[in-house]
Design an enzyme around this catalytic site. Structure first.
Site, PDB file in Angstrom:
ATOM      1  N   ASP A 132       6.235   1.635  20.943  1.00 47.69           N
ATOM      2  CA  ASP A 132       7.434   1.035  20.341  1.00 47.69           C
ATOM      3  C   ASP A 132       7.231  -0.478  20.274  1.00 47.69           C
ATOM      4  O   ASP A 132       8.139  -1.260  20.528  1.00 47.69           O
ATOM      5  CB  ASP A 132       8.673   1.374  21.178  1.00 47.69           C
ATOM      6  CG  ASP A 132       9.991   1.038  20.452  1.00 47.69           C
ATOM      7  OD1 ASP A 132       9.974   0.907  19.205  1.00 47.69           O
ATOM      8  OD2 ASP A 132      11.022   0.897  21.126  1.00 47.69           O
ATOM      9  N   ASP A 146       9.456  -3.252  27.558  1.00 50.77           N
ATOM     10  CA  ASP A 146      10.067  -2.032  27.021  1.00 50.77           C
ATOM     11  C   ASP A 146       9.040  -0.916  26.809  1.00 50.77           C
ATOM     12  O   ASP A 146       8.729  -0.538  25.683  1.00 50.77           O
ATOM     13  CB  ASP A 146      10.783  -2.376  25.698  1.00 50.77           C
ATOM     14  CG  ASP A 146      11.873  -1.367  25.379  1.00 50.77           C
ATOM     15  OD1 ASP A 146      12.089  -0.451  26.189  1.00 50.77           O
ATOM     16  OD2 ASP A 146      12.497  -1.496  24.310  1.00 50.77           O
TER      17      ASP A 146
HETATM   18  N1  LIG Z   1      11.694  -8.859  32.242  1.00 51.28           N
HETATM   19  C1  LIG Z   1      12.481  -9.454  31.342  1.00 51.28           C
HETATM   20  N2  LIG Z   1      12.579 -10.801  31.299  1.00 51.28           N
HETATM   21  C2  LIG Z   1      13.380 -11.405  30.379  1.00 51.28           C
HETATM   22  N3  LIG Z   1      14.128 -10.741  29.479  1.00 51.28           N
HETATM   23  C3  LIG Z   1      14.061  -9.394  29.479  1.00 51.28           C
HETATM   24  C4  LIG Z   1      13.245  -8.688  30.391  1.00 51.28           C
HETATM   25  N4  LIG Z   1      13.372  -7.360  30.163  1.00 51.28           N
HETATM   26  C5  LIG Z   1      14.233  -7.245  29.146  1.00 51.28           C
HETATM   27  N5  LIG Z   1      14.659  -8.456  28.717  1.00 51.28           N
HETATM   28  C6  LIG Z   1      15.641  -8.716  27.628  1.00 51.28           C
HETATM   29  O1  LIG Z   1      16.457  -7.567  27.477  1.00 51.28           O
HETATM   30  C7  LIG Z   1      16.263  -6.987  26.198  1.00 51.28           C
HETATM   31  C8  LIG Z   1      16.298  -5.466  26.296  1.00 51.28           C
HETATM   32  O2  LIG Z   1      15.215  -5.020  27.080  1.00 51.28           O
HETATM   33  P1  LIG Z   1      14.362  -3.758  26.654  1.00 51.28           P
HETATM   34  O3  LIG Z   1      13.823  -3.957  25.286  1.00 51.28           O
HETATM   35  O4  LIG Z   1      13.394  -3.480  27.743  1.00 51.28           O
HETATM   36  O5  LIG Z   1      15.481  -2.620  26.707  1.00 51.28           O
HETATM   37  P2  LIG Z   1      15.995  -1.608  25.569  1.00 51.28           P
HETATM   38  O6  LIG Z   1      17.071  -0.829  26.180  1.00 51.28           O
HETATM   39  O7  LIG Z   1      14.896  -0.911  24.961  1.00 51.28           O
HETATM   40  O8  LIG Z   1      16.614  -2.587  24.547  1.00 51.28           O
HETATM   41  P3  LIG Z   1      16.559  -2.457  22.967  1.00 51.28           P
HETATM   42  O9  LIG Z   1      17.295  -1.222  22.640  1.00 51.28           O
HETATM   43  O10 LIG Z   1      17.232  -3.727  22.537  1.00 51.28           O
HETATM   44  O11 LIG Z   1      15.101  -2.393  22.608  1.00 51.28           O
HETATM   45  C9  LIG Z   1      14.949  -7.558  25.706  1.00 51.28           C
HETATM   46  O12 LIG Z   1      14.871  -7.649  24.305  1.00 51.28           O
HETATM   47  C10 LIG Z   1      14.929  -8.935  26.318  1.00 51.28           C
HETATM   48  O13 LIG Z   1      15.667  -9.834  25.548  1.00 51.28           O
HETATM   49 MG   LIG Z   2      13.608  -3.046  23.510  1.00 55.17          MG
END
Ligand SMILES: Nc1ncnc2c1ncn2[C@@H]1O[C@H](COP(=O)(O)OP(=O)(O)OP(=O)(O)O)[C@@H](O)[C@H]1O
Ligand SMILES: [Mg+2]
Length: 299
Positions: free
Chosen positions: A233, A250
């Protein structure tokens, strides 16, 4: 909340306790008999908990050697600082862990949602080949019952945890995975000047940085391919720009390039998402070229 012990309400929050039953002057004691006793105020029940570091199993703690900022002390308190981002499957919160008066660290707490009535968009294709051992769990997931959703959330969290650990150990730029506890992963908070790092999609790097970013991604994807892995992804929304450095996030759907029947399709899609963004920013890159190069690493 303040306790009033015989009028000592204003006593210092941290007291040195010495076992001097007979009134021996503290200075005369062998220092090995002296220990620190911390009297904490009650935890703020809605925003604080005792650090969960020691309550999770060793396998649920991050790989060694651990970065020195990881707080492992028994007396540490976790304080909820608020939500960073809500996502499709999970919400990311900020959590501070530290001992009052001691070192503390702010981490990202990614919590997979289990209870709501929504289903995961990442399902079938990613998990083909993965087995759910307990048939009760498999049936609950198929029915999409509340319990089933909790099981699924836990499985996604565990899959992302395993992926983060594996990639960290390989030296691929991912946030350091601190610990997992059920549906919650604590990981390094990737920052720029103390704030959450922007997603690559939100940035407009000048040409030299753009090129360096692409090289970093190509190297990271190559390292994955050498180990038969595909992010699955990858897009400029799942890559953080931490100054000069990119960090990939992610990862619950990371798949086997060969073991998963659609592994190669996922790889091509990752290449297309990445190259599409770089092209739109002015860098001449081609997804089929990248794809071919990555496949060559895999064999
Ligand atoms: N370790 C981290 N450090 C800083 N920001 C983070 C971190 N992990 C996640 N984020 C922030 O949180 C957001 C969502 O995290 P992630 O993509 O892992 O989850 P998701 O549920 O898949 O979200 P999405 O549906 O938006 O893809 C990221 O786009 C980022 O902005
Ligand atoms: Mg994400």
């Amino acid at each position: 909340m303040t306790h009033d012990f015989d009028g000592f309400a204003d006593a210092p929050r941290f007291e040195r306790f010495t076992p001097s039953h007979d009134g021996t002057a503290v200075d005369d004691l062998d220092p090995s008999f002296v220990f620190d006793f911390h009297a904490y105020d009650d935890l703020e029940s809605d925003t604080q908990r005792w650090s969960t570091w020691l309550s999770v199993e060793p396998l649920s703690r991050g790989p060694e050697p651990r970065p020195d900022w990881v707080v492992t002390s028994q007396g540490a308190i976790d304080t909820e600082l608020g939500i960073l981002k809500t996502g499709k499957e999970a919400d990311v919160f900020l959590l501070e862990r530290g001992e009052p008066g001691g070192p503390s660290v702010v981490m990202a707490a990614k919590r997979y949602r289990g209870e709501e009535t929504r289903s995961f968009h990442r399902s079938g294709a990613y998990t083909e080949g993965r087995k759910t051992r307990r048939s009760r769990d498999a049936r609950a997931m198929a029915r999409k019952s509340a319990y089933g959703r909790t099981v699924a959330a836990g499985q996604w969290a565990w899959a992302e945890w395993e992926a983060l650990k594996r990639l960290w150990v390989l030296g691929v730029p991912v946030p350091y995975p601190v610990q997992i506890d059920g549906t919650e992963i604590l990981m390094e908070f990737v920052t720029v000047d103390g704030d959450g790092a922007p997603r690559l999609a939100q940035t407009r790097p000048e040409p030299a940085l753009l090129e360096s970013y692409f090289e970093q991604l190509r190297e990271a994807m190559a390292e994955l391919a050498r180990h038969g892995l595909v992010h699955g992804d990858l897009s400029p929304y799942n890559i953080l720009a931490a100054g000069d450095r990119l960090v990939i996030i992610d990862l619950p759907q990371m798949v086997d390039l060969v073991g998963n029947p659609q592994g190669m399709d996922f790889l091509l899609r990752d290449c297309a998402n990445v190259c599409g963004w770089f092209r739109a920013r002015g860098l001449e890159v081609d997804e089929h070229e990248l794809y071919g190069e990555l496949l060559a690493h895999a064999w």
